[in-house]
Design a protein around this motif. Structure first.
Motif, PDB file in Angstrom:
ATOM      1  N   ASN A 273       0.838  -1.207   0.000  1.00 30.28           N
ATOM      2  CA  ASN A 273       0.000   0.000   0.000  1.00 30.28           C
ATOM      3  C   ASN A 273       0.871   1.255   0.000  1.00 30.28           C
ATOM      4  O   ASN A 273       0.619   2.205  -0.743  1.00 30.28           O
ATOM      5  CB  ASN A 273      -0.892   0.040   1.243  1.00 30.28           C
ATOM      6  N   ASP A 301       4.798   6.371   5.484  1.00 33.67           N
ATOM      7  CA  ASP A 301       5.116   6.806   4.118  1.00 33.67           C
ATOM      8  C   ASP A 301       4.878   8.298   3.976  1.00 33.67           C
ATOM      9  O   ASP A 301       4.207   8.919   4.802  1.00 33.67           O
ATOM     10  CB  ASP A 301       4.286   6.012   3.087  1.00 33.67           C
ATOM     11  N   ARG A 320     -12.505   1.798   0.324  1.00 36.13           N
ATOM     12  CA  ARG A 320     -11.377   2.419  -0.372  1.00 36.13           C
ATOM     13  C   ARG A 320     -11.611   3.911  -0.417  1.00 36.13           C
ATOM     14  O   ARG A 320     -12.712   4.361  -0.713  1.00 36.13           O
ATOM     15  CB  ARG A 320     -11.280   1.846  -1.792  1.00 36.13           C
ATOM     16  N   VAL A 321     -10.568   4.665  -0.126  1.00 38.74           N
ATOM     17  CA  VAL A 321     -10.731   6.121  -0.099  1.00 38.74           C
ATOM     18  C   VAL A 321     -11.024   6.608  -1.517  1.00 38.74           C
ATOM     19  O   VAL A 321     -11.985   7.332  -1.757  1.00 38.74           O
ATOM     20  CB  VAL A 321      -9.458   6.791   0.461  1.00 38.74           C
ATOM     21  N   SER A 326      -7.539   2.978  -6.303  1.00 37.39           N
ATOM     22  CA  SER A 326      -7.217   1.717  -5.659  1.00 37.39           C
ATOM     23  C   SER A 326      -7.433   0.558  -6.612  1.00 37.39           C
ATOM     24  O   SER A 326      -6.632  -0.363  -6.702  1.00 37.39           O
ATOM     25  CB  SER A 326      -8.077   1.549  -4.411  1.00 37.39           C
ATOM     26  N   GLY A 331      -6.313  -3.038  -6.153  1.00 40.85           N
ATOM     27  CA  GLY A 331      -6.802  -3.133  -4.771  1.00 40.85           C
ATOM     28  C   GLY A 331      -8.286  -3.428  -4.695  1.00 40.85           C
ATOM     29  O   GLY A 331      -9.054  -2.994  -5.534  1.00 40.85           O
ATOM     30  N   SER A 332      -8.662  -4.202  -3.692  1.00 37.34           N
ATOM     31  CA  SER A 332     -10.082  -4.513  -3.519  1.00 37.34           C
ATOM     32  C   SER A 332     -10.588  -3.985  -2.175  1.00 37.34           C
ATOM     33  O   SER A 332     -11.753  -4.127  -1.849  1.00 37.34           O
ATOM     34  CB  SER A 332     -10.294  -6.025  -3.583  1.00 37.34           C
ATOM     35  N   GLY A 333      -9.721  -3.390  -1.383  1.00 35.13           N
ATOM     36  CA  GLY A 333     -10.151  -2.860  -0.083  1.00 35.13           C
ATOM     37  C   GLY A 333     -10.308  -3.943   0.970  1.00 35.13           C
ATOM     38  O   GLY A 333     -11.029  -3.753   1.947  1.00 35.13           O
ATOM     39  N   GLY A 335      -7.369  -5.923   1.937  1.00 33.64           N
ATOM     40  CA  GLY A 335      -6.052  -6.198   2.531  1.00 33.64           C
ATOM     41  C   GLY A 335      -5.929  -5.777   3.991  1.00 33.64           C
ATOM     42  O   GLY A 335      -5.502  -6.561   4.840  1.00 33.64           O
ATOM     43  N   LEU A 336      -6.339  -4.534   4.293  1.00 32.26           N
ATOM     44  CA  LEU A 336      -6.187  -4.044   5.674  1.00 32.26           C
ATOM     45  C   LEU A 336      -7.094  -4.801   6.635  1.00 32.26           C
ATOM     46  O   LEU A 336      -6.744  -5.011   7.796  1.00 32.26           O
ATOM     47  CB  LEU A 336      -6.483  -2.543   5.740  1.00 32.26           C
ATOM     48  N   SER A 361       1.048   8.737   5.584  1.00 32.80           N
ATOM     49  CA  SER A 361       0.285   7.947   6.570  1.00 32.80           C
ATOM     50  C   SER A 361       1.227   7.017   7.310  1.00 32.80           C
ATOM     51  O   SER A 361       2.314   6.692   6.815  1.00 32.80           O
ATOM     52  CB  SER A 361      -0.773   7.063   5.901  1.00 32.80           C
TER      53      SER A 361
HETATM   54  P1  ADP Z   1      -6.552  -1.974  -1.224  1.00 30.21           P
HETATM   55  O1  ADP Z   1      -6.374  -3.336  -1.724  1.00 30.21           O
HETATM   56  O2  ADP Z   1      -7.652  -1.217  -1.888  1.00 30.21           O
HETATM   57  O3  ADP Z   1      -5.287  -1.198  -1.073  1.00 30.21           O
HETATM   58  P2  ADP Z   1      -6.536  -2.071   1.638  1.00 30.21           P
HETATM   59  O4  ADP Z   1      -7.501  -2.714   2.579  1.00 30.21           O
HETATM   60  O5  ADP Z   1      -5.129  -2.518   1.724  1.00 30.21           O
HETATM   61  O6  ADP Z   1      -7.161  -2.266   0.223  1.00 30.21           O
HETATM   62  O7  ADP Z   1      -6.610  -0.512   1.856  1.00 30.21           O
HETATM   63  C1  ADP Z   1      -7.879   0.115   1.980  1.00 30.21           C
HETATM   64  C2  ADP Z   1      -7.809   1.563   1.560  1.00 30.21           C
HETATM   65  O8  ADP Z   1      -7.043   2.309   2.504  1.00 30.21           O
HETATM   66  C3  ADP Z   1      -7.131   1.778   0.233  1.00 30.21           C
HETATM   67  O9  ADP Z   1      -8.041   1.614  -0.831  1.00 30.21           O
HETATM   68  C4  ADP Z   1      -6.654   3.225   0.347  1.00 30.21           C
HETATM   69  O10 ADP Z   1      -7.703   4.091   0.014  1.00 30.21           O
HETATM   70  C5  ADP Z   1      -6.349   3.360   1.835  1.00 30.21           C
HETATM   71  N1  ADP Z   1      -4.907   3.209   2.099  1.00 30.21           N
HETATM   72  C6  ADP Z   1      -4.271   2.075   2.505  1.00 30.21           C
HETATM   73  N2  ADP Z   1      -2.952   2.292   2.685  1.00 30.21           N
HETATM   74  C7  ADP Z   1      -2.734   3.587   2.380  1.00 30.21           C
HETATM   75  C8  ADP Z   1      -1.586   4.435   2.368  1.00 30.21           C
HETATM   76  N3  ADP Z   1      -0.379   3.973   2.710  1.00 30.21           N
HETATM   77  N4  ADP Z   1      -1.735   5.738   2.006  1.00 30.21           N
HETATM   78  C9  ADP Z   1      -2.967   6.204   1.681  1.00 30.21           C
HETATM   79  N5  ADP Z   1      -4.093   5.466   1.669  1.00 30.21           N
HETATM   80  C10 ADP Z   1      -3.986   4.175   2.008  1.00 30.21           C
END
Ligand code: ADP
Length: 371
Positions: A273, A301, A320-321, A326, A331-333, A335-336, A361
């Motif tokens: 990310n 970062d 996802r923001v 993404s 990205g699928s939102g 991972g976190l 972040s």
């Molecule tokens: P994705 O696969 O979409 O990255 P994540 O669950 O890993 O899914 O992340 C969810 C959302 O959090 C991302 O779509 C992004 O909008 C935001 N995000 C994650 N990591 C960062 C980062 N390092 N800087 C900015 N936004 C982030």
């Protein structure tokens, strides 16, 4: 005072007192009625006595029978009235216990039929009140689970639609001869299929993580051993994009009790990310330090940052923001969400901070120390 509170909170005490009340009401009513009826019954007896005195030798037996009849009459009338009073008081007290139970039975049947809006009135602080409260909490939890299930189905359908329509569009273009059957076209299809595959894998992992079914092979691991595999795997991608990657692990850190494979998975997600959301010439750093009985790992970062309004939601699945940005990065939102579950399964915490859009972040998590 304490007794009053104990009585209020205990169904046993309430039942005991209600039985006592019924007995007292019955006795009082019996005594009262007997008292009221005595003069009527004894007047009959006195009239009989006067008759009997004129009758001579049989008078004693007649007097005895008449006295017995008078006493029986007093007791029978008194007992009948006392029974009626006791029944009325019992109906009242039984109702107070049975009504909430009936409401809970009806509520349970509703829930069993799929109506999760069912709630019951919470009356009193005794065990019935506590049961009603627990029932409402259970109904709330079931309603939330059901809502999340529906959301999940909607989200999955939505996520599948985009790559599928893209593949379909390309195939239609090929069939109609609008698109040339060249490597670029087939690469586009391959890219979308790979995205679908990743999504399915993520979903499988998510469902196992949410069910708490991801096995952890925990052992004693040092801090350097925890972070180096993920850093090593992504180093060249950072170099390709021109993003500096720094690692700062304090010396002599104690070991943690963790599954190194799963922690590598979490770090790959965070570093992936960070790489995706940090423009060229930016910096990403991994820091490891100790705080009380935990080891803390942070990935910081200098990338696009996250607005405060989005921060509380980024651990929610499919959140996802910037959806298009993404998705473009694959990205699928999810991972976190998976990472948070993995850290929590280790008994750790996971959180994110950012000063806002454009300010970078930091994603941090804690792991309990080995001892
Ligand atoms: P994705 O696969 O979409 O990255 P994540 O669950 O890993 O899914 O992340 C969810 C959302 O959090 C991302 O779509 C992004 O909008 C935001 N995000 C994650 N990591 C960062 C980062 N390092 N800087 C900015 N936004 C982030």
């Amino acid at each position: 005072m304490n007794l009053l509170i104990a009585v209020r909170r205990s169904l046993g005490w309430k039942l005991f007192l209600s039985y006592l009340l019924i007995v007292i009401v019955a006795v009082v009513v019996l005594a009262g009625t007997a008292n009221l009826h005595t003069s009527t019954a004894l007047n009959h007896h006195i009239a009989e006595m006067q008759d009997a005195l004129h009758r001579g030798p049989d008078a004693a037996a007649d007097l005895d029978a008449s006295l017995h009849a008078a006493l029986n009459e007093i007791i029978t009338v008194g007992a009948l009235v006392a029974i009626v009073a006791a029944v009325l008081v019992s109906v009242f007290t039984v109702r107070r216990i049975v009504t909430p139970l009936q409401a809970m039975i009806a509520g349970s049947e509703g829930i069993a039929g799929g109506d999760y809006h069912q709630r019951v009135a919470v009356a009193g602080q005794d065990e019935l009140g506590v049961l009603a409260l627990a029932f409402n909490q259970m109904a709330e939890a079931l309603e939330q689970t059901d809502r999340r299930r529906l959301e999940l189905v909607g989200n999955v359908a939505h996520e599948l639609r985009t790559p599928l329509s893209s593949i379909r569009g390309t195939l239609e273009g090929l069939v109609d001869g609008v698109l040339p059957p060249d490597p670029a076209t087939f690469l586009g299809i391959q890219h979308e299929v790979a995205r679908l595959q990743r999504l399915v894998q993520d979903l499988e992992e998510l469902s196992r993580a949410e069910a708490g079914q991801i096995p952890l092979n925990r052992r004693t691991v040092g801090a350097v051993e925890l972070v180096s595999p993920a850093v090593g795997r992504l180093q060249s991608q950072f170099a390709d994009k021109g993003v500096a990657l720094g690692v700062d692990v304090l010396a002599n850190l104690p070991a943690v009790w963790a599954d190194p494979g799963r922690i590598t998975q979490v770090l790959l997600n965070l570093l992936g990310n960070a790489l995706q959301y940090t423009p060229p010439d930016g910096q990403v750093s991994v820091r490891v330090w100790q705080e009380d009985l935990s080891l803390l790992i942070a990935v910081q970062d200098s990338g696009i940052g996250i607005d405060p309004e989005h921060l509380p939601h980024i651990f929610e699945r499919f959140y996802r923001v910037d959806k298009s940005r993404s998705r473009a990065g694959g990205g699928s939102g999810i991972g976190l969400t998976i990472s948070r579950h993995l850290v929590e399964a280790h008994g750790g915490r996971f959180w994110a901070t950012s000063l806002g859009a454009g300010q970078g972040s930091t994603f941090s998590f804690s792991l309990p120390l080995a001892s």
